[in-house]
Motif scaffolding. Structure first.
Motif, PDB file in Angstrom:
ATOM      1  N   LEU A 101       0.825  -1.213   0.000  1.00 27.68           N
ATOM      2  CA  LEU A 101       0.000   0.000   0.000  1.00 27.68           C
ATOM      3  C   LEU A 101       0.857   1.260   0.000  1.00 27.68           C
ATOM      4  O   LEU A 101       0.515   2.251  -0.654  1.00 27.68           O
ATOM      5  N   VAL A 102       1.984   1.233   0.713  1.00 30.66           N
ATOM      6  CA  VAL A 102       2.886   2.385   0.716  1.00 30.66           C
ATOM      7  C   VAL A 102       3.480   2.589  -0.673  1.00 30.66           C
ATOM      8  O   VAL A 102       3.563   3.722  -1.176  1.00 30.66           O
ATOM      9  N   VAL A 147       1.737   9.167  -7.025  1.00 33.62           N
ATOM     10  CA  VAL A 147       2.190  10.563  -7.034  1.00 33.62           C
ATOM     11  C   VAL A 147       3.481  10.720  -7.827  1.00 33.62           C
ATOM     12  O   VAL A 147       3.643  11.678  -8.586  1.00 33.62           O
ATOM     13  N   TYR A 148       4.412   9.775  -7.679  1.00 35.16           N
ATOM     14  CA  TYR A 148       5.722   9.892  -8.306  1.00 35.16           C
ATOM     15  C   TYR A 148       5.746   9.443  -9.762  1.00 35.16           C
ATOM     16  O   TYR A 148       6.675   9.783 -10.484  1.00 35.16           O
ATOM     17  N   GLY A 149       4.780   8.648 -10.194  1.00 32.86           N
ATOM     18  CA  GLY A 149       4.784   8.148 -11.566  1.00 32.86           C
ATOM     19  C   GLY A 149       5.433   6.775 -11.673  1.00 32.86           C
ATOM     20  O   GLY A 149       5.808   6.155 -10.675  1.00 32.86           O
ATOM     21  N   HIS A 150       5.565   6.279 -12.914  1.00 33.79           N
ATOM     22  CA  HIS A 150       6.017   4.904 -13.116  1.00 33.79           C
ATOM     23  C   HIS A 150       7.503   4.712 -12.792  1.00 33.79           C
ATOM     24  O   HIS A 150       7.884   3.680 -12.248  1.00 33.79           O
ATOM     25  N   VAL A 151       8.338   5.706 -13.108  1.00 32.69           N
ATOM     26  CA  VAL A 151       9.771   5.554 -12.828  1.00 32.69           C
ATOM     27  C   VAL A 151      10.024   5.595 -11.316  1.00 32.69           C
ATOM     28  O   VAL A 151      10.695   4.719 -10.752  1.00 32.69           O
ATOM     29  N   GLY A 152       9.484   6.604 -10.639  1.00 30.36           N
ATOM     30  CA  GLY A 152       9.631   6.681  -9.197  1.00 30.36           C
ATOM     31  C   GLY A 152       8.980   5.508  -8.484  1.00 30.36           C
ATOM     32  O   GLY A 152       9.489   5.014  -7.477  1.00 30.36           O
ATOM     33  N   GLY A 153       7.842   5.045  -9.019  1.00 35.75           N
ATOM     34  CA  GLY A 153       7.177   3.894  -8.418  1.00 35.75           C
ATOM     35  C   GLY A 153       7.984   2.617  -8.547  1.00 35.75           C
ATOM     36  O   GLY A 153       8.051   1.806  -7.617  1.00 35.75           O
ATOM     37  N   ALA A 154       8.611   2.426  -9.710  1.00 37.85           N
ATOM     38  CA  ALA A 154       9.436   1.232  -9.904  1.00 37.85           C
ATOM     39  C   ALA A 154      10.653   1.238  -8.982  1.00 37.85           C
ATOM     40  O   ALA A 154      10.996   0.219  -8.360  1.00 37.85           O
ATOM     41  N   THR A 184      10.965   2.912  -6.128  1.00 39.51           N
ATOM     42  CA  THR A 184      10.499   2.755  -4.743  1.00 39.51           C
ATOM     43  C   THR A 184      10.107   1.318  -4.458  1.00 39.51           C
ATOM     44  O   THR A 184      10.428   0.769  -3.391  1.00 39.51           O
ATOM     45  N   GLY A 185       9.403   0.691  -5.390  1.00 39.73           N
ATOM     46  CA  GLY A 185       9.007  -0.701  -5.201  1.00 39.73           C
ATOM     47  C   GLY A 185      10.191  -1.646  -5.118  1.00 39.73           C
ATOM     48  O   GLY A 185      10.200  -2.576  -4.293  1.00 39.73           O
ATOM     49  N   PHE A 186      11.190  -1.413  -5.947  1.00 39.98           N
ATOM     50  CA  PHE A 186      12.373  -2.279  -5.897  1.00 39.98           C
ATOM     51  C   PHE A 186      13.103  -2.135  -4.565  1.00 39.98           C
ATOM     52  O   PHE A 186      13.502  -3.129  -3.950  1.00 39.98           O
ATOM     53  N   GLY A 187      13.287  -0.895  -4.107  1.00 40.17           N
ATOM     54  CA  GLY A 187      13.967  -0.694  -2.827  1.00 40.17           C
ATOM     55  C   GLY A 187      13.180  -1.274  -1.657  1.00 40.17           C
ATOM     56  O   GLY A 187      13.756  -1.901  -0.758  1.00 40.17           O
ATOM     57  N   ALA A 188      11.864  -1.072  -1.668  1.00 39.67           N
ATOM     58  CA  ALA A 188      11.043  -1.609  -0.581  1.00 39.67           C
ATOM     59  C   ALA A 188      11.029  -3.134  -0.593  1.00 39.67           C
ATOM     60  O   ALA A 188      11.126  -3.782   0.458  1.00 39.67           O
ATOM     61  N   GLY A 189      10.916  -3.724  -1.782  1.00 45.03           N
ATOM     62  CA  GLY A 189      10.914  -5.188  -1.867  1.00 45.03           C
ATOM     63  C   GLY A 189      12.239  -5.801  -1.471  1.00 45.03           C
ATOM     64  O   GLY A 189      12.285  -6.854  -0.804  1.00 45.03           O
ATOM     65  N   LEU A 190      13.344  -5.158  -1.843  1.00 45.58           N
ATOM     66  CA  LEU A 190      14.658  -5.679  -1.462  1.00 45.58           C
ATOM     67  C   LEU A 190      14.861  -5.596   0.048  1.00 45.58           C
ATOM     68  O   LEU A 190      15.444  -6.503   0.660  1.00 45.58           O
ATOM     69  N   LEU A 191      14.359  -4.520   0.645  1.00 47.75           N
ATOM     70  CA  LEU A 191      14.451  -4.405   2.102  1.00 47.75           C
ATOM     71  C   LEU A 191      13.619  -5.486   2.783  1.00 47.75           C
ATOM     72  O   LEU A 191      14.040  -6.062   3.797  1.00 47.75           O
ATOM     73  N   ALA A 192      12.447  -5.784   2.232  1.00 51.19           N
ATOM     74  CA  ALA A 192      11.616  -6.853   2.797  1.00 51.19           C
ATOM     75  C   ALA A 192      12.251  -8.227   2.591  1.00 51.19           C
ATOM     76  O   ALA A 192      12.099  -9.123   3.438  1.00 51.19           O
ATOM     77  N   ASP A 193      12.973  -8.413   1.487  1.00 48.57           N
ATOM     78  CA  ASP A 193      13.652  -9.695   1.264  1.00 48.57           C
ATOM     79  C   ASP A 193      14.788  -9.923   2.255  1.00 48.57           C
ATOM     80  O   ASP A 193      15.055 -11.059   2.649  1.00 48.57           O
ATOM     81  N   LEU A 194      15.465  -8.841   2.648  1.00 51.65           N
ATOM     82  CA  LEU A 194      16.600  -8.967   3.551  1.00 51.65           C
ATOM     83  C   LEU A 194      16.198  -8.949   5.018  1.00 51.65           C
ATOM     84  O   LEU A 194      16.984  -9.367   5.878  1.00 51.65           O
ATOM     85  N   ALA A 195      15.006  -8.447   5.321  1.00 54.08           N
ATOM     86  CA  ALA A 195      14.586  -8.336   6.725  1.00 54.08           C
ATOM     87  C   ALA A 195      14.197  -9.713   7.265  1.00 54.08           C
ATOM     88  O   ALA A 195      13.555 -10.508   6.581  1.00 54.08           O
ATOM     89  N   PRO A 196      14.577 -10.033   8.502  1.00 56.37           N
ATOM     90  CA  PRO A 196      14.163 -11.313   9.104  1.00 56.37           C
ATOM     91  C   PRO A 196      12.718 -11.226   9.586  1.00 56.37           C
ATOM     92  O   PRO A 196      12.249 -10.122   9.935  1.00 56.37           O
ATOM     93  N   PRO A 197      11.972 -12.306   9.632  1.00 51.98           N
ATOM     94  CA  PRO A 197      12.382 -13.641   9.165  1.00 51.98           C
ATOM     95  C   PRO A 197      12.078 -13.818   7.675  1.00 51.98           C
ATOM     96  O   PRO A 197      10.904 -13.799   7.279  1.00 51.98           O
ATOM     97  N   TYR A 216       5.682   0.179 -10.948  1.00 49.87           N
ATOM     98  CA  TYR A 216       5.699   0.702 -12.319  1.00 49.87           C
ATOM     99  C   TYR A 216       4.284   0.750 -12.891  1.00 49.87           C
ATOM    100  O   TYR A 216       3.885   1.752 -13.505  1.00 49.87           O
ATOM    101  N   ALA A 217       3.519  -0.324 -12.705  1.00 56.79           N
ATOM    102  CA  ALA A 217       2.153  -0.364 -13.237  1.00 56.79           C
ATOM    103  C   ALA A 217       1.251   0.658 -12.554  1.00 56.79           C
ATOM    104  O   ALA A 217       0.419   1.307 -13.209  1.00 56.79           O
ATOM    105  N   ALA A 218       1.394   0.821 -11.234  1.00 52.17           N
ATOM    106  CA  ALA A 218       0.568   1.803 -10.524  1.00 52.17           C
ATOM    107  C   ALA A 218       0.936   3.224 -10.927  1.00 52.17           C
ATOM    108  O   ALA A 218       0.075   4.103 -11.013  1.00 52.17           O
TER     109      ALA A 218
END
Length: 243
Positions: A39-40, A47-54, A56-69, A86-88
């Motif tokens: 949702l974030v 607001v940021y568009g497809h480039v900013g969204g992509a 942001t999504g990559f950074g957020a997903g990578l942080l979730a992949d590295l966070a335990p557990p 990107y799609a949003a």
């Protein structure tokens, strides 16, 4: 990506990850876990568009992949959120603001369904079969319901914060342009009011006898010079040389 966007997206993503891991994941709800990170990312992408969204999504997903557990392949959720961001972001209008709340809600539904299906597809490619044991239909339905329940409390707030940072950056740019214009005007301070030299009405200056004398206007002097140059050109065109 702009600095103000990074400064806003980073704490929002970190707070969403902490709340999702420490609170939402321990509620033992049937089906999927409410995805606050999604949702974030959707709110920022609108607001940021497809480039900013992509990004942001990559950074957020990578942080979730590295966070335990972390019990899945690293990079899978980063790919999912990158595609969703990107799609949003493609639904962002040219004006930057949606006229109604219908489009953001539709984007939330599509993001919930798309992220669940894409995550299951990526998991099947890397050998993660957790989605098959739970049931993909139940996961899609529960994820959509949970995200829709959280969306009215999350997405508008994230979008408002993102728009505020965008407006502040625009205001700073206008202020810097105004400051440069003010500097240019101060460079021509000899034409500013209060210096005694203006192109409008002449200023009154006290003379020796106490009678006010009028300072000659610059416009009249320029007019006299232009008139003389015009006369000289006219005489030259006629072939008359003036001594």
């Amino acid at each position: 990506m702009r600095i103000n966007r990074i400064l806003l997206a980073t704490p929002l993503v970190v707070v969403a990850l902490i709340v999702q891991v420490s609170i939402l994941a321990r509620l033992q709800l049937p089906g999927a876990v409410p995805d606050l990170m999604l949702l974030v990312v959707v709110g920022l992408s609108l607001v940021y568009g497809h480039v900013g969204g992509a990004l942001t999504g990559f950074g957020a997903g990578l942080l979730a992949d590295l966070a335990p557990p972390s019990d899945h392949a690293i990079g899978s959720y980063a790919l999912v959120l990158c595609v969703i961001g990107y799609a949003a972001g493609l639904t962002r209008p040219e004006s930057g603001r949606h006229r109604s709340a219908t489009i953001p809600l539709v984007v939330v539904v599509g993001a919930a369904v798309g992220s669940t299906l894409l995550y299951a597809a990526v998991g099947s490619l890397v050998g993660d079969t957790a989605a098959r044991h739970v049931g993909i239909g139940g996961l899609v339905l529960s994820a959509t319901v949970y995200d829709l329940l959280l969306a009215p409390f999350t997405v508008p707030l994230v979008m408002a914060l993102a728009r505020r940072t965008e407006n502040d950056a625009l205001t700073d740019g206008v202020g810097s342009q105004g400051g440069a214009a003010g500097t240019r005007e101060s460079g021509y301070g000899w034409l500013s009011p209060g210096t005694g030299l203006q192109s409008g009405r002449g200023l009154l200056k006290p003379g020796r006898v106490g009678r006010p004398t009028r300072v000659p206007r610059i416009g009249s002097q320029r007019g006299g010079l232009l008139t003389r140059s015009a006369r000289s050109k006219a005489t030259r065109i006629k072939g008359v040389k003036r001594l």
